[in-house]
Design a protein around this motif. Structure first.
Motif, PDB file in Angstrom:
ATOM      1  N   UNK A  75       0.833  -1.197   0.000  1.00  0.00           N
ATOM      2  CA  UNK A  75       0.000   0.000   0.000  1.00  0.00           C
ATOM      3  C   UNK A  75       0.872   1.253   0.000  1.00  0.00           C
ATOM      4  N   UNK A  76       0.441   2.263  -0.726  1.00  0.00           N
ATOM      5  CA  UNK A  76       1.169   3.530  -0.807  1.00  0.00           C
ATOM      6  C   UNK A  76       0.821   4.372   0.412  1.00  0.00           C
ATOM      7  N   UNK A  77       1.857   4.864   1.109  1.00  0.00           N
ATOM      8  CA  UNK A  77       1.646   5.623   2.336  1.00  0.00           C
ATOM      9  C   UNK A  77       2.436   6.930   2.290  1.00  0.00           C
ATOM     10  N   UNK A  78       2.058   7.837   3.175  1.00  0.00           N
ATOM     11  CA  UNK A  78       2.864   9.039   3.360  1.00  0.00           C
ATOM     12  C   UNK A  78       4.285   8.631   3.742  1.00  0.00           C
ATOM     13  N   UNK A  79       5.264   9.312   3.187  1.00  0.00           N
ATOM     14  CA  UNK A  79       6.691   9.094   3.394  1.00  0.00           C
ATOM     15  C   UNK A  79       7.250   7.932   2.571  1.00  0.00           C
ATOM     16  N   UNK A  80       6.435   7.257   1.755  1.00  0.00           N
ATOM     17  CA  UNK A  80       7.013   6.310   0.807  1.00  0.00           C
ATOM     18  C   UNK A  80       7.783   7.086  -0.256  1.00  0.00           C
ATOM     19  N   UNK A  81       8.837   6.478  -0.760  1.00  0.00           N
ATOM     20  CA  UNK A  81       9.658   7.117  -1.788  1.00  0.00           C
ATOM     21  C   UNK A  81       9.281   6.576  -3.163  1.00  0.00           C
ATOM     22  N   UNK A  82       9.024   7.473  -4.111  1.00  0.00           N
ATOM     23  CA  UNK A  82       8.801   7.075  -5.500  1.00  0.00           C
ATOM     24  C   UNK A  82      10.157   6.953  -6.184  1.00  0.00           C
ATOM     25  N   UNK A  83      10.466   5.742  -6.655  1.00  0.00           N
ATOM     26  CA  UNK A  83      11.760   5.458  -7.262  1.00  0.00           C
ATOM     27  C   UNK A  83      11.728   5.522  -8.781  1.00  0.00           C
ATOM     28  N   UNK A  84      10.660   4.976  -9.383  1.00  0.00           N
ATOM     29  CA  UNK A  84      10.609   4.858 -10.837  1.00  0.00           C
ATOM     30  C   UNK A  84       9.197   5.124 -11.346  1.00  0.00           C
ATOM     31  N   UNK A  85       9.135   5.658 -12.549  1.00  0.00           N
ATOM     32  CA  UNK A  85       7.881   5.814 -13.284  1.00  0.00           C
ATOM     33  C   UNK A  85       8.058   5.101 -14.617  1.00  0.00           C
ATOM     34  N   UNK A  86       7.272   4.058 -14.831  1.00  0.00           N
ATOM     35  CA  UNK A  86       7.360   3.254 -16.062  1.00  0.00           C
ATOM     36  C   UNK A  86       8.798   2.833 -16.364  1.00  0.00           C
ATOM     37  N   UNK A  87       9.496   2.371 -15.332  1.00  0.00           N
ATOM     38  CA  UNK A  87      10.841   1.841 -15.499  1.00  0.00           C
ATOM     39  C   UNK A  87      11.946   2.870 -15.518  1.00  0.00           C
ATOM     40  N   UNK A  88      11.609   4.155 -15.484  1.00  0.00           N
ATOM     41  CA  UNK A  88      12.616   5.218 -15.506  1.00  0.00           C
ATOM     42  C   UNK A  88      12.850   5.722 -14.086  1.00  0.00           C
ATOM     43  N   UNK A  89      14.098   5.639 -13.628  1.00  0.00           N
ATOM     44  CA  UNK A  89      14.428   6.095 -12.290  1.00  0.00           C
ATOM     45  C   UNK A  89      15.743   6.841 -12.282  1.00  0.00           C
ATOM     46  N   UNK A  90      16.307   7.016 -11.083  1.00  0.00           N
ATOM     47  CA  UNK A  90      17.557   7.755 -10.896  1.00  0.00           C
ATOM     48  C   UNK A  90      17.465   9.152 -11.507  1.00  0.00           C
ATOM     49  N   UNK A  91      16.290   9.768 -11.385  1.00  0.00           N
ATOM     50  CA  UNK A  91      16.067  11.114 -11.905  1.00  0.00           C
ATOM     51  C   UNK A  91      15.844  12.078 -10.745  1.00  0.00           C
ATOM     52  N   UNK A  92      16.114  13.372 -10.946  1.00  0.00           N
ATOM     53  CA  UNK A  92      15.770  14.352  -9.911  1.00  0.00           C
ATOM     54  C   UNK A  92      14.282  14.295  -9.579  1.00  0.00           C
ATOM     55  N   UNK A  93      13.950  14.635  -8.356  1.00  0.00           N
ATOM     56  CA  UNK A  93      12.566  14.520  -7.892  1.00  0.00           C
ATOM     57  C   UNK A  93      11.584  15.255  -8.801  1.00  0.00           C
ATOM     58  N   UNK A  94      11.913  16.482  -9.180  1.00  0.00           N
ATOM     59  CA  UNK A  94      11.003  17.265 -10.015  1.00  0.00           C
ATOM     60  C   UNK A  94      10.772  16.590 -11.364  1.00  0.00           C
ATOM     61  N   UNK A  95      11.806  15.935 -11.910  1.00  0.00           N
ATOM     62  CA  UNK A  95      11.657  15.255 -13.198  1.00  0.00           C
ATOM     63  C   UNK A  95      10.739  14.045 -13.082  1.00  0.00           C
ATOM     64  N   UNK A  96      10.820  13.330 -11.957  1.00  0.00           N
ATOM     65  CA  UNK A  96       9.922  12.191 -11.752  1.00  0.00           C
ATOM     66  C   UNK A  96       8.468  12.647 -11.681  1.00  0.00           C
ATOM     67  N   UNK A  97       8.229  13.772 -10.992  1.00  0.00           N
ATOM     68  CA  UNK A  97       6.864  14.303 -10.911  1.00  0.00           C
ATOM     69  C   UNK A  97       6.373  14.696 -12.297  1.00  0.00           C
TER      70      UNK A  97
END
Length: 211
Positions: A75-97
């Motif tokens: 389950x997704x909770x407050x303070x969980x970290x988003x690592x990847x979007x559709x397999x793309x990760x290791x990006x700055x936070x703003x880019x992931x958003x």
């Protein structure tokens, strides 16, 4: 802004989430199907460019519907970290958003729950030596750096243990939580107890890493 745009508005279809799977230890995948008008239902704390955190799971949206059928550990909770979007990760936070905002139809997200740690210290008149930043999106203090002459860094060195590191989130100080200003004031106490959330950083290799 950390909040997802208004065009992700609420829908109420029950078939917009799919079964989850655990890709590897310590992280979990969330598979969503976004149709026209669907709302992802997540807001983010972007203050740390390397650690993008969920600041809120809104009451309506795809994330809440995912949580209704997912196992507790997925389950997704407050303070969980988003690592990847559709397999793309290791990006700055703003880019992931930004990437998440641009997604349509099939969305796969990889998250990490925080590693919860507790640490107590008696500074004995020495400054803690913590460089901190108050979050405006979550009730937390981000650790930016540790002063090598500070009590916390010295304790880490003496114990040869990473009690606190840059990018950690302090979520409780003594008995104070939820109010960042009161948490900060507790740090002048004779004894200071911390509750800390820690995340895996791919580039870290030492106990104390300078920023």
């Amino acid at each position: 802004s950390p909040e997802l745009p208004a065009n992700f508005s609420t829908a109420s279809r029950a078939d917009t989430t799919e079964r989850h799977e655990m890709p590897q230890e310590g992280t979990f995948l969330v598979n969503l199907q976004k149709l026209d008008g669907d709302d992802i239902g997540l807001e983010f704390d972007t203050m740390d460019s390397k650690v993008l955190l969920v600041s809120q799971v809104r009451r309506s949206g795809l994330a809440t519907r995912w949580n209704a059928t997912a196992s507790e550990e997925s389950q997704i909770r407050q303070f969980d970290r988003l690592l990847e979007v559709n397999g793309c990760g290791l990006l700055p936070s703003a880019d992931l958003v930004d990437m998440l905002q641009e997604c349509d139809v099939n969305i796969q997200l990889r998250f990490e729950h925080p590693d919860v740690r507790e640490f107590s210290i008696t500074p004995d008149g020495r400054k803690l030596g913590l460089g901190l930043e108050m979050s405006k999106m979550t009730p937390s203090l981000r650790v930016r750096k540790l002063d090598p002459a500070g009590a916390v860094h010295l304790r880490c060195s003496e114990d040869n243990a990473p009690h606190m590191k840059p990018h950690d989130r302090i979520v409780q100080v003594n008995e104070e939580s939820d109010n960042v200003a009161r948490m900060a004031k507790q740090m002048v106490s004779r004894e200071v107890s911390f509750k800390i959330y820690r995340y895996t950083l791919e580039t870290e290799s030492s106990v104390i890493q300078a920023i």
